[in-house]
Design an enzyme around this catalytic site. Structure first.
Site, PDB file in Angstrom:
ATOM      1  CG  ASP A  67      -0.289  -0.450   2.495  1.00 27.53           C
ATOM      2  OD1 ASP A  67       0.961  -0.420   2.559  1.00 27.53           O
ATOM      3  OD2 ASP A  67      -0.993  -0.821   3.447  1.00 27.53           O
ATOM      4  CG  ASN A 136      -8.492  -0.922  12.176  1.00 29.30           C
ATOM      5  OD1 ASN A 136      -7.588  -1.584  11.681  1.00 29.30           O
ATOM      6  ND2 ASN A 136      -9.012   0.141  11.595  1.00 29.30           N
ATOM      7  CG  HIS A 138      -5.772  -1.942   8.793  1.00 28.99           C
ATOM      8  ND1 HIS A 138      -5.851  -0.667   9.305  1.00 28.99           N
ATOM      9  CD2 HIS A 138      -4.445  -2.178   8.658  1.00 28.99           C
ATOM     10  CE1 HIS A 138      -4.643  -0.171   9.457  1.00 28.99           C
ATOM     11  NE2 HIS A 138      -3.771  -1.068   9.083  1.00 28.99           N
TER      12      HIS A 138
END
Ligand code: GLP
Length: 243
Positions: A67, A136, A138
């Site tokens: 990413d 969280n 991800h």
């Protein structure tokens, strides 16, 4: 999922680097997927050390990072590209042409995502994908939500993720871009083998849910349960709720 637990993050990192070294020995033209974040830093340090000792050769490998922030060029100090140069690329024998990255500064971000998918396909897919996990749940930048995207796509970052990434932007969560580009869930799950690194007590809850919880878009990492070759490299703190 194969769960490996080590007493400390450094021991976990040594084992992770060893895992990568074995994969590179078996397949010198390995296509390696790479994450950013604090978790892989000790693994990258170990890979640099092994390279210095002549124990690992990246000469024929190719890399694809997961990413990148949107609106951020490769030379921006907060970019994941700079992070990778600093922690790995500048220190090992990886030609720039063998390093693949999403360009967060591309004029057309949707086209950039498509270009990246095509590049991964042309490389024959990812052989070994290293992952971290967000606090969280991800993976890459696939944030929890009502739905998940299959392919490489634009993402709106959650506030918790912007806070978690603030160190790259002078400690200011407000300076972290609101948008990013990320490999999608299907891109991730089509890697032949996956190695996920999680360390520290902050990750214990999502590690436990990832392994034992239901498959849910509310915890993207839970979809790793559907993959046939996932190894988790944990330290004791991240594995604390598995006992
Ligand atoms: C970022 C990256 C993820 C990474 C996560 C966890 O959000 N996009 O790939 O797994 O951070 O970071 P850390 O290892 O610092 O907890």
């Amino acid at each position: 999922m194969i769960v490996r637990v080590f007493p400390t993050p450094d021991e976990s990192a040594r084992a992770t680097a060893e895992r990568i070294a074995v994969a590179l020995k078996d397949k010198p033209d390995l296509v390696l997927g790479l994450p950013t974040g604090k978790s892989p830093i000790p693994t990258y340090a170990e890979l640099r050390r092994m390279y210095g000792a002549g124990r690992i050769d990246f000469g024929r490998a190719r890399t694809f990072n997961l990413d990148e922030f949107a609106g951020v060029g490769a030379d921006h100090p907060g970019s994941f590209r700079q992070f990778m140069d600093q922690h790995l690329f500048a220190h090992v024998n990886l030609e720039p042409s063998r390093i693949h990255f999403l360009n967060g500064a591309a004029g057309d971000l949707d086209a950039e995502c498509e270009r990246y998918e095509t590049e991964i396909e042309s490389a024959g897919g990812i052989d070994l994908l290293l992952l971290g996990i967000g606090s969280n749940g991800h993976i890459g930048f696939n944030e929890p939500g009502d739905e998940l995207s299959a392919r490489t796509h634009r993402v709106e970052l959650h506030d918790v993720t912007r806070r978690d990434n603030a160190t790259l932007f002078g400690g200011e969560a407000g300076q972290v871009p609101r948008e990013a580009l990320s490999m999608g869930m299907a891109t991730i799950l089509s890697a032949a083998a996956i190695v996920l690194i999680a360390t520290g007590e902050r990750k214990a809850r999502c590690v436990e849910r990832m392994i034992r919880g239901p498959l849910t878009t509310r915890l993207p990492a839970s979809f790793l349960q559907t993959h046939r070759s996932v190894e988790l490299f944990l330290d004791r703190a991240a594995a604390a709720l598995l006992a």
